[in-house]
Motif scaffolding. Structure first.
Motif, PDB file in Angstrom:
ATOM      1  N   ALA A  88      15.712   5.369   4.784  1.00 21.35           N
ATOM      2  CA  ALA A  88      15.852   6.272   3.650  1.00 21.35           C
ATOM      3  C   ALA A  88      14.452   6.719   3.264  1.00 21.35           C
ATOM      4  CB  ALA A  88      16.529   5.562   2.485  1.00 21.35           C
ATOM      5  N   ASN A  89      14.010   7.837   3.795  1.00 25.25           N
ATOM      6  CA  ASN A  89      12.625   8.230   3.575  1.00 25.25           C
ATOM      7  C   ASN A  89      12.459   9.715   3.796  1.00 25.25           C
ATOM      8  OD1 ASN A  89       9.784   8.198   3.443  1.00 25.25           O
ATOM      9  ND2 ASN A  89       9.699   8.147   5.684  1.00 25.25           N
ATOM     10  N   ASN A  90      11.726  10.344   2.868  1.00 24.91           N
ATOM     11  CA  ASN A  90      11.413  11.735   3.128  1.00 24.91           C
ATOM     12  C   ASN A  90       9.950  11.913   3.530  1.00 24.91           C
ATOM     13  OD1 ASN A  90      10.035  11.384   0.784  1.00 24.91           O
ATOM     14  ND2 ASN A  90      11.357  12.667  -0.478  1.00 24.91           N
ATOM     15  N   GLY A  91       9.168  10.814   3.454  1.00 26.08           N
ATOM     16  CA  GLY A  91       7.798  10.833   3.946  1.00 26.08           C
ATOM     17  C   GLY A  91       6.880  11.807   3.226  1.00 26.08           C
ATOM     18  N   THR A  92       7.319  12.355   2.090  1.00 26.46           N
ATOM     19  CA  THR A  92       6.503  13.346   1.401  1.00 26.46           C
ATOM     20  C   THR A  92       5.265  12.704   0.808  1.00 26.46           C
ATOM     21  OG1 THR A  92       8.579  14.350   0.781  1.00 26.46           O
ATOM     22  CG2 THR A  92       6.615  15.169  -0.332  1.00 26.46           C
ATOM     23  N   PRO A  93       4.057  13.252   1.090  1.00 28.10           N
ATOM     24  CA  PRO A  93       2.880  12.682   0.457  1.00 28.10           C
ATOM     25  C   PRO A  93       2.968  12.874  -1.053  1.00 28.10           C
ATOM     26  CG  PRO A  93       2.282  14.384   2.061  1.00 28.10           C
ATOM     27  CD  PRO A  93       3.756  14.417   1.895  1.00 28.10           C
ATOM     28  N   GLN A  94       2.602  11.870  -1.827  1.00 27.18           N
ATOM     29  CA  GLN A  94       2.681  11.974  -3.271  1.00 27.18           C
ATOM     30  C   GLN A  94       1.377  12.523  -3.828  1.00 27.18           C
ATOM     31  OE1 GLN A  94       5.700  11.122  -5.099  1.00 27.18           O
ATOM     32  NE2 GLN A  94       6.156  11.625  -2.975  1.00 27.18           N
ATOM     33  N   GLN A  95       1.511  13.272  -4.938  1.00 24.89           N
ATOM     34  CA  GLN A  95       0.334  13.938  -5.473  1.00 24.89           C
ATOM     35  C   GLN A  95      -0.478  13.043  -6.403  1.00 24.89           C
ATOM     36  OE1 GLN A  95       1.228  17.917  -6.817  1.00 24.89           O
ATOM     37  NE2 GLN A  95       3.067  17.872  -5.569  1.00 24.89           N
ATOM     38  N   ASP A  96      -0.096  11.768  -6.525  1.00 22.62           N
ATOM     39  CA  ASP A  96      -0.892  10.869  -7.346  1.00 22.62           C
ATOM     40  C   ASP A  96      -1.959  10.190  -6.507  1.00 22.62           C
ATOM     41  OD1 ASP A  96       0.476   9.130  -5.784  1.00 22.62           O
ATOM     42  OD2 ASP A  96       1.759   8.376  -7.370  1.00 22.62           O
ATOM     43  N   GLY A  97      -2.117  10.583  -5.270  1.00 22.71           N
ATOM     44  CA  GLY A  97      -3.161  10.003  -4.436  1.00 22.71           C
ATOM     45  C   GLY A  97      -2.682   8.836  -3.624  1.00 22.71           C
ATOM     46  N   GLY A  98      -1.438   8.348  -3.882  1.00 18.04           N
ATOM     47  CA  GLY A  98      -0.928   7.251  -3.077  1.00 18.04           C
ATOM     48  C   GLY A  98      -0.792   7.693  -1.625  1.00 18.04           C
ATOM     49  N   THR A  99      -0.931   6.782  -0.708  1.00 21.48           N
ATOM     50  CA  THR A  99      -0.824   7.146   0.698  1.00 21.48           C
ATOM     51  C   THR A  99       0.330   6.389   1.323  1.00 21.48           C
ATOM     52  OG1 THR A  99      -2.322   5.405   1.281  1.00 21.48           O
ATOM     53  CG2 THR A  99      -3.283   7.581   0.938  1.00 21.48           C
ATOM     54  N   GLY A 100       0.693   6.767   2.520  1.00 17.73           N
ATOM     55  CA  GLY A 100       1.757   6.080   3.231  1.00 17.73           C
ATOM     56  C   GLY A 100       3.094   6.663   2.861  1.00 17.73           C
ATOM     57  N   PRO A 128      17.697   1.796 -24.241  1.00 15.20           N
ATOM     58  CA  PRO A 128      16.579   1.225 -24.991  1.00 15.20           C
ATOM     59  C   PRO A 128      16.190  -0.127 -24.418  1.00 15.20           C
ATOM     60  CG  PRO A 128      18.452   1.734 -26.446  1.00 15.20           C
ATOM     61  CD  PRO A 128      18.880   2.066 -25.065  1.00 15.20           C
ATOM     62  N   GLY A 129      14.897  -0.332 -24.145  1.00 19.52           N
ATOM     63  CA  GLY A 129      14.412  -1.601 -23.596  1.00 19.52           C
ATOM     64  C   GLY A 129      14.143  -1.566 -22.105  1.00 19.52           C
ATOM     65  N   GLN A 130      14.536  -0.471 -21.429  1.00 19.09           N
ATOM     66  CA  GLN A 130      14.316  -0.419 -19.968  1.00 19.09           C
ATOM     67  C   GLN A 130      12.897   0.050 -19.624  1.00 19.09           C
ATOM     68  OE1 GLN A 130      17.843   1.780 -18.423  1.00 19.09           O
ATOM     69  NE2 GLN A 130      18.369  -0.212 -17.549  1.00 19.09           N
ATOM     70  N   PHE A 131      12.564  -0.028 -18.349  1.00 15.31           N
ATOM     71  CA  PHE A 131      11.187   0.303 -17.924  1.00 15.31           C
ATOM     72  C   PHE A 131      11.180   1.215 -16.709  1.00 15.31           C
ATOM     73  CE2 PHE A 131      12.409  -3.596 -15.711  1.00 15.31           C
ATOM     74  CZ  PHE A 131      12.025  -3.349 -14.409  1.00 15.31           C
ATOM     75  N   LEU A 132      10.017   1.854 -16.506  1.00 16.57           N
ATOM     76  CA  LEU A 132       9.755   2.626 -15.294  1.00 16.57           C
ATOM     77  C   LEU A 132       8.758   1.847 -14.443  1.00 16.57           C
ATOM     78  CD1 LEU A 132       9.079   6.278 -16.579  1.00 16.57           C
ATOM     79  CD2 LEU A 132      11.194   5.336 -15.628  1.00 16.57           C
ATOM     80  N   THR A 133       8.772   2.089 -13.139  1.00 15.75           N
ATOM     81  CA  THR A 133       7.734   1.524 -12.273  1.00 15.75           C
ATOM     82  C   THR A 133       6.900   2.678 -11.728  1.00 15.75           C
ATOM     83  OG1 THR A 133       9.119  -0.361 -11.745  1.00 15.75           O
ATOM     84  CG2 THR A 133       7.320   0.116 -10.223  1.00 15.75           C
ATOM     85  N   LEU A 134       5.586   2.584 -11.931  1.00 13.66           N
ATOM     86  CA  LEU A 134       4.670   3.665 -11.565  1.00 13.66           C
ATOM     87  C   LEU A 134       3.891   3.293 -10.308  1.00 13.66           C
ATOM     88  CD1 LEU A 134       5.291   4.278 -14.583  1.00 13.66           C
ATOM     89  CD2 LEU A 134       2.899   4.955 -14.851  1.00 13.66           C
ATOM     90  N   ARG A 135       3.584   4.309  -9.521  1.00 18.69           N
ATOM     91  CA  ARG A 135       2.744   4.108  -8.335  1.00 18.69           C
ATOM     92  C   ARG A 135       1.324   4.559  -8.683  1.00 18.69           C
ATOM     93  NH1 ARG A 135       2.504   6.932  -2.562  1.00 18.69           N
ATOM     94  NH2 ARG A 135       2.714   5.083  -1.245  1.00 18.69           N
ATOM     95  N   ILE A 136       0.396   3.653  -8.575  1.00 16.02           N
ATOM     96  CA  ILE A 136      -0.989   3.909  -8.954  1.00 16.02           C
ATOM     97  C   ILE A 136      -1.849   3.896  -7.694  1.00 16.02           C
ATOM     98  CG2 ILE A 136      -2.931   3.051 -10.355  1.00 16.02           C
ATOM     99  CD1 ILE A 136      -0.369   3.938 -11.916  1.00 16.02           C
ATOM    100  N   PRO A 137      -2.640   4.939  -7.465  1.00 15.69           N
ATOM    101  CA  PRO A 137      -3.443   4.974  -6.243  1.00 15.69           C
ATOM    102  C   PRO A 137      -4.550   3.928  -6.246  1.00 15.69           C
ATOM    103  CG  PRO A 137      -3.984   6.832  -7.648  1.00 15.69           C
ATOM    104  CD  PRO A 137      -2.815   6.144  -8.287  1.00 15.69           C
ATOM    105  N   SER A 138      -4.910   3.488  -5.048  1.00 11.32           N
ATOM    106  CA  SER A 138      -5.993   2.505  -4.904  1.00 11.32           C
ATOM    107  C   SER A 138      -6.766   2.801  -3.634  1.00 11.32           C
ATOM    108  CB  SER A 138      -5.398   1.098  -4.831  1.00 11.32           C
ATOM    109  OG  SER A 138      -6.315   0.216  -4.213  1.00 11.32           O
ATOM    110  N   ASP A 139      -8.086   2.802  -3.725  1.00 12.28           N
ATOM    111  CA  ASP A 139      -8.914   2.970  -2.521  1.00 12.28           C
ATOM    112  C   ASP A 139      -8.765   1.752  -1.617  1.00 12.28           C
ATOM    113  OD1 ASP A 139      -9.780   5.319  -3.422  1.00 12.28           O
ATOM    114  OD2 ASP A 139     -11.676   4.577  -4.255  1.00 12.28           O
ATOM    115  N   ARG A 140      -8.414   0.630  -2.227  1.00 11.83           N
ATOM    116  CA  ARG A 140      -8.391  -0.624  -1.466  1.00 11.83           C
ATOM    117  C   ARG A 140      -7.087  -0.817  -0.714  1.00 11.83           C
ATOM    118  NH1 ARG A 140      -9.376  -5.906  -4.939  1.00 11.83           N
ATOM    119  NH2 ARG A 140      -7.309  -6.547  -4.289  1.00 11.83           N
ATOM    120  N   THR A 141      -5.973  -0.531  -1.371  1.00 13.90           N
ATOM    121  CA  THR A 141      -4.676  -0.846  -0.756  1.00 13.90           C
ATOM    122  C   THR A 141      -3.790   0.382  -0.565  1.00 13.90           C
ATOM    123  OG1 THR A 141      -3.740  -1.246  -2.935  1.00 13.90           O
ATOM    124  CG2 THR A 141      -4.648  -3.160  -1.798  1.00 13.90           C
ATOM    125  N   GLY A 142      -4.288   1.559  -0.878  1.00 12.80           N
ATOM    126  CA  GLY A 142      -3.443   2.751  -0.819  1.00 12.80           C
ATOM    127  C   GLY A 142      -2.783   3.002  -2.162  1.00 12.80           C
TER     128      GLY A 142
END
Ligand SMILES: Cc1cc2nc3c(=O)[nH]c(=O)nc-3n(C[C@H](O)[C@H](O)[C@H](O)COP(=O)(O)OP(=O)(O)OC[C@H]3O[C@@H](n4cnc5c(N)ncnc54)[C@H](O)[C@@H]3O)c2cc1C
Length: 364
Positions: free
Chosen positions: A5-17, A57-71
């Motif tokens: 299940a993958n569209n392989g689209t590069p993300q614009q937050d700088g994340g890779t892979g 109310p009370g739920q959360f989001l998970t964010l993808r944060i770019p990293s030079d070290r781990t992608g």
């Protein structure tokens, strides 16, 4: 070939892979400096995401944060907005000392930037907004709690008590909002501030004394570990509140990458017949033949279902579901307590079937 299940689209937050098609892109509408250490990210919801970002109310989001070290790294942040008010989805991030993602967010994110996120999830949700609520928060733990508080005042009828611990007055996130809400709802909302600068660190005995008049309420606790330990012991052990009455949200960093593409293992050639699986999700019922060695969450995502999840490591409970019939075995569980398991709750990301037919619900 394995099913992916993958569209392989590069993300614009700088994340890779590669990222899976369970990943969504939100644009930041505004960044609000709540205190010197905490920033809120207010998101615009793109038209194609309407309906897929319904949250409680009370739920959360998970964010993808770019990293030079781990992608990239993944971090969860509770929604501080109320889904019942006309508010854009908002998360509030407090800098962790020596933390990577929280400081990166506060230093780098600006209005107009895009962030990859997973759909909202989590179990730290009141079942009944009409009940009296006892809310105990410390520091950034106010984030899911204020969403619950605002929602209950808006749509519920019960009394709401907030016990809120902070280092000093300047560190109090949402100080002004809380002051306004207390003024607008004097009969229903009581706020007790605990300031370390005046009273020292919150103690179990002190929290028990403050909470003692509210033992009939449904309780929600969120904050740093020692605060949660003191609050939980005060409510459960000192005041005798029942397991089901006291809800706890643990803030911890995700170690794996829940954004990666999801690859479903091919069943072995001599595999036994699949398990008869019935799934209730978002008001719909689905039936499948489920390969025995495949984890429930992976299987549902491979079928294109929007099953909730975050860490995919058995550590966060975002993927929790209720087993209504048959049974599953969890390969790993760091978060559910024995009482939860006795109630039939299981982590979808770690569950494989141990009976020939299984019925699970994400709607309970
Ligand atoms: C359900 C849930 C809800 C939450 N809600 C909130 C909330 O509302 N508000 C809030 O503030 N927090 C919230 N949290 C906590 C949040 O997810 C993070 O744990 C917190 O922000 C600390 O993350 P951090 O990366 O800053 O710190 P840490 O996780 O402590 O950072 C250190 C880690 O980052 C790694 N690291 C260091 N540098 C790099 C690098 N360059 N690249 C890659 N990795 C690196 C280190 O190896 C180490 O593992 C929540 C957590 C959960 C589970």
């Amino acid at each position: 070939m394995p099913e992916a299940a993958n569209n392989g689209t590069p993300q614009q937050d700088g994340g890779t892979g590669p990222v899976g098609n369970h990943v969504h892109t939100l644009t930041i509408a505004e960044v609000v400096a709540e205190t010197a250490e905490a920033h809120s990210l207010v998101f615009d919801l793109p038209a194609e995401s309407q309906g897929r970002f319904d949250y409680q109310p009370g739920q959360f989001l998970t964010l993808r944060i770019p990293s030079d070290r781990t992608g990239s790294v993944a971090r969860s942040y509770s929604l501080s907005s109320s889904p019942l008010l006309d508010e854009k989805p908002t998360v509030t991030v407090k800098r962790t000392i020596d933390g990577y993602a929280s400081n990166w967010i506060c230093d780098n994110l600006e209005a107009g930037m895009e962030v990859s996120v997973l759909a909202p999830s989590g179990m730290f949700v009141p079942k009944d907004l009409d009940r009296d609520l006892l809310l105990l928060a410390a520091g950034s733990g106010i984030t899911p709690v204020i969403s619950i508080l605002k929602s209950a005042l808006h749509a519920g009828t019960g009394k709401v008590t907030l016990i809120y611990a902070n280092r000093d007055p300047e560190a109090v996130i949402f100080r002004e909002t809380l002051r306004e809400l207390a003024a607008a709802h004097p009969e229903r909302l009581t706020i007790v501030h605990w300031l370390e600068s005046l009273q020292g660190l919150p103690t179990r005995a002190g929290l028990a004394a403050l909470a003692a008049p509210f033992t009939e309420a449904e309780a929600f606790i969120c904050g740093p570990g020692p605060f949660m330990d003191a609050a939980e012991q005060a409510l459960r052990e000192d005041l005798g509140m029942s397991h089901g009455q006291v809800h706890i949200e643990v803030f911890q960093s995700i170690e794996g990458d829940p954004f990666e593409e999801i690859v479903i293992a091919e069943p072995a050639e001599d595999d036994e017949p699949g398990v008869e699986l019935t799934v209730n999700l978002d008001g719909e019922t689905h039936e499948y033949s489920w390969p025995r060695e495949t984890k429930l969450l992976d299987f549902l995502l491979s079928k294109g279902l929007d099953a909730p999840f975050s860490c995919r490591q058995g550590a966060c409970s975002a993927c929790a579901c209720m087993v209504l019939d048959g049974d599953v075995e969890m390969l790993h569980n760091e978060i559910l307590e024995p009482e939860d398991i006795a109630d039939g709750i299981r982590l979808g990301c770690q569950s494989i079937a141990v009976s020939d037919s299984v019925t699970v619900s994400y709607d309970e």
